[in-house]
Design a protein around this motif. Structure first.
Motif, PDB file in Angstrom:
ATOM      1  N   ASN A 136      -8.543   4.579   4.478  1.00 43.71           N
ATOM      2  CA  ASN A 136      -9.307   4.037   5.618  1.00 43.71           C
ATOM      3  C   ASN A 136      -8.411   3.247   6.564  1.00 43.71           C
ATOM      4  N   GLN A 137      -7.205   3.787   6.773  1.00 44.71           N
ATOM      5  CA  GLN A 137      -6.232   3.129   7.655  1.00 44.71           C
ATOM      6  C   GLN A 137      -6.605   3.444   9.108  1.00 44.71           C
ATOM      7  N   ALA A 138      -6.648   2.431   9.970  1.00 46.86           N
ATOM      8  CA  ALA A 138      -7.115   2.642  11.346  1.00 46.86           C
ATOM      9  C   ALA A 138      -6.120   3.420  12.198  1.00 46.86           C
ATOM     10  N   THR A 139      -4.831   3.143  12.020  1.00 51.05           N
ATOM     11  CA  THR A 139      -3.830   3.851  12.832  1.00 51.05           C
ATOM     12  C   THR A 139      -2.651   4.257  11.961  1.00 51.05           C
ATOM     13  N   VAL A 140      -2.054   5.377  12.300  1.00 49.16           N
ATOM     14  CA  VAL A 140      -0.838   5.771  11.596  1.00 49.16           C
ATOM     15  C   VAL A 140       0.147   6.386  12.588  1.00 49.16           C
ATOM     16  N   ALA A 141       1.358   5.817  12.616  1.00 51.60           N
ATOM     17  CA  ALA A 141       2.421   6.338  13.477  1.00 51.60           C
ATOM     18  C   ALA A 141       3.461   7.000  12.578  1.00 51.60           C
ATOM     19  N   SER A 150       0.825  -1.216   0.000  1.00 48.08           N
ATOM     20  CA  SER A 150       0.000   0.000   0.000  1.00 48.08           C
ATOM     21  C   SER A 150       0.851   1.255   0.000  1.00 48.08           C
ATOM     22  N   ASN A 151       2.118   1.142   0.470  1.00 52.69           N
ATOM     23  CA  ASN A 151       2.988   2.317   0.435  1.00 52.69           C
ATOM     24  C   ASN A 151       3.404   2.645  -0.987  1.00 52.69           C
ATOM     25  N   VAL A 152       3.378   1.633  -1.852  1.00 54.65           N
ATOM     26  CA  VAL A 152       3.742   1.854  -3.247  1.00 54.65           C
ATOM     27  C   VAL A 152       2.484   2.220  -4.043  1.00 54.65           C
ATOM     28  N   TRP A 153       1.442   1.413  -3.875  1.00 53.60           N
ATOM     29  CA  TRP A 153       0.206   1.696  -4.616  1.00 53.60           C
ATOM     30  C   TRP A 153      -1.009   1.242  -3.819  1.00 53.60           C
ATOM     31  N   TRP A 154      -2.009   2.053  -3.785  1.00 53.17           N
ATOM     32  CA  TRP A 154      -3.259   1.693  -3.127  1.00 53.17           C
ATOM     33  C   TRP A 154      -4.344   2.629  -3.632  1.00 53.17           C
ATOM     34  N   VAL A 202     -18.483   3.575   7.961  1.00 56.69           N
ATOM     35  CA  VAL A 202     -17.973   4.641   8.842  1.00 56.69           C
ATOM     36  C   VAL A 202     -16.611   4.186   9.374  1.00 56.69           C
ATOM     37  N   HIS A 203     -15.583   4.991   9.070  1.00 52.51           N
ATOM     38  CA  HIS A 203     -14.211   4.580   9.387  1.00 52.51           C
ATOM     39  C   HIS A 203     -13.611   5.460  10.481  1.00 52.51           C
ATOM     40  N   THR A 204     -12.520   4.976  11.046  1.00 50.70           N
ATOM     41  CA  THR A 204     -11.780   5.787  12.023  1.00 50.70           C
ATOM     42  C   THR A 204     -10.300   5.745  11.668  1.00 50.70           C
ATOM     43  N   ARG A 234       0.818  12.349   5.244  1.00 49.93           N
ATOM     44  CA  ARG A 234       0.639  10.974   5.735  1.00 49.93           C
ATOM     45  C   ARG A 234      -0.750  10.787   6.347  1.00 49.93           C
ATOM     46  N   THR A 235      -1.240  11.838   7.026  1.00 47.88           N
ATOM     47  CA  THR A 235      -2.554  11.738   7.673  1.00 47.88           C
ATOM     48  C   THR A 235      -3.655  11.651   6.619  1.00 47.88           C
ATOM     49  N   ILE A 236      -3.585  12.519   5.627  1.00 48.02           N
ATOM     50  CA  ILE A 236      -4.649  12.515   4.610  1.00 48.02           C
ATOM     51  C   ILE A 236      -4.597  11.222   3.790  1.00 48.02           C
ATOM     52  N   ARG A 237      -3.402  10.743   3.547  1.00 50.10           N
ATOM     53  CA  ARG A 237      -3.275   9.464   2.829  1.00 50.10           C
ATOM     54  C   ARG A 237      -3.891   8.327   3.667  1.00 50.10           C
ATOM     55  N   ALA A 238      -3.616   8.337   4.964  1.00 53.42           N
ATOM     56  CA  ALA A 238      -4.173   7.290   5.854  1.00 53.42           C
ATOM     57  C   ALA A 238      -5.703   7.360   5.863  1.00 53.42           C
ATOM     58  N   ILE A 239      -6.245   8.587   5.891  1.00 55.02           N
ATOM     59  CA  ILE A 239      -7.710   8.737   5.869  1.00 55.02           C
ATOM     60  C   ILE A 239      -8.252   8.186   4.549  1.00 55.02           C
TER      61      ILE A 239
END
Ligand code: NAD
Length: 308
Positions: free
Chosen positions: A260-265, A27-31, A215-217, A252-257
């Motif tokens: 629909n990624q649940a957590t991002v560090a 997913s870091n390469v393509w998603w 509905v995602h978080t 990184r945050t907008i990409r995670a949203i």
């Protein structure tokens, strides 16, 4: 029979871990990223720092942006910037202290009337005291809990029902790496961010239990960011834990949203740190935290000065 079922589930879950990690790598390469055009994104604390960065980026991606901030001047400036680029109806600023529960509920109704139903809520506003526990002012510690954790209850209560009704939406929690590991001179801040992380995880499980798959978080846990909020905080190992650029955290945050990624560090090294903390005894993991200088990181903290 039940034991066999449990063992099979356990083996399945263990096997799922490397599959998940491989998925994350790919997913870091393509998603495929979900579009946010036509979404109404409400960002608390969107008048400054990464809230501002997210507001500008969401607007560039076609979303309508609503900013809630106690600093009306900052919120107005961001809205003016978006309106000039994208048009009058694409951004709206409201002055509010999000710790005022009744005002949150009333303003949420006003936003629904004036702009529409919020589909992405970004709980981003935050404050920090930044003093050793016994030196920290009581009222500042209470306010930190109220802004960084308890306000999430009110905003989420205000906007989640509409998302559930349409089975469409996203609740974003901007927490911190300080929501995963304690840090000297950040006792109230860490307590508030651990609270925010726990709140996010519990809501995620409630949605799962309800079967609300639309509905995602997303819970975001960054290390120090160069926004001014943590002015003076330092890192001993910048090659592993750098002071982050706001643009990187926003991206990184907008990409995670959008995934629909649940957590991002952020940075990713924090995942490894969390893993080590989970498996090592405290005597060893505490020594590692000391080695990394985490507990000296706040020694020269200044924080936001008035002119910010
Ligand atoms: N800066 C960092 O090093 C860092 C690191 C990890 C996590 N975070 C978290 O990221 C989020 C954003 O931080 P930032 O660095 O952009 O900070 P910032 O100070 O630039 O922005 C915070 C915004 O929240 C607003 N705000 C504060 N109290 C409020 C209230 N009661 N009601 C409404 N709005 C209020 C402020 O006016 C400001 O616009 C915070 O939750 C913070 O805890 C920051």
């Amino acid at each position: 029979m039940n034991v066999l079922k449990d063992v099979a589930t356990g083996v399945g879950l263990v096997l799922a871990t490397p599959v998940h990690m491989l998925g994350r790598l790919v997913s870091n390469v393509w998603w495929p990223l979900k579009g946010v055009k036509d979404e109404i994104v409400l960002i608390t604390g969107g008048g400054s720092g990464i809230g501002k960065g997210m507001a500008l980026k969401f607007a560039d991606l076609g979303a309508t942006v609503v900013i809630w901030d106690v600093n009306k001047k900052g919120a107005d400036a961001v809205v003016a910037e978006i309106r000039e680029k994208h048009g009058q109806d694409r951004a709206h600023a409201y002055a509010i202290d999000i710790t005022d529960r009744e005002k949150v509920y009333a303003l949420a109704k006003q936003v629904k009337r004036e702009v529409g139903a919020v589909t992405i809520l970004v709980n981003n506003a935050g404050i920090v005291t930044g003093k050793p526990f016994l030196e920290a002012d009581d009222s500042k510690m209470v306010k930190t809990m109220e802004v960084n954790t308890i306000a999430h209850f009110w905003t989420t209560k205000a906007f989640l029902p509409d998302m559930l009704e349409k089975n469409h939406g996203h609740i974003v929690t901007v927490a911190s790496s300080a929501g995963k590991v304690g840090v000297a001179s950040l006792a109230d801040y860490c307590a508030s961010k651990f609270g925010a992380v726990g709140f996010d995880e519990s809501i995620r499980f409630e949605l799962r239990k309800m079967g609300k798959t639309g509905v995602h978080t997303t819970c975001v846990c960054p290390f120090f960011i160069d926004t001014g909020m943590f002015e003076g905080a330092k890192t001993k190992v910048p090659w592993l834990l750098p002071i982050l650029k706001p643009e990187l955290v926003v991206d990184r945050t907008i990409r995670a949203i959008r995934m629909n990624q649940a957590t991002v560090a952020i940075p990713r090294f924090l995942y490894f740190g969390q893993f080590l903390q989970g498996i090592l005894p405290p005597s060893i993991s505490d020594a590692i935290v000391d080695l990394f200088g985490a507990n000296d990181s706040m020694d020269d903290f200044i924080g936001r000065t008035k002119k910010d």
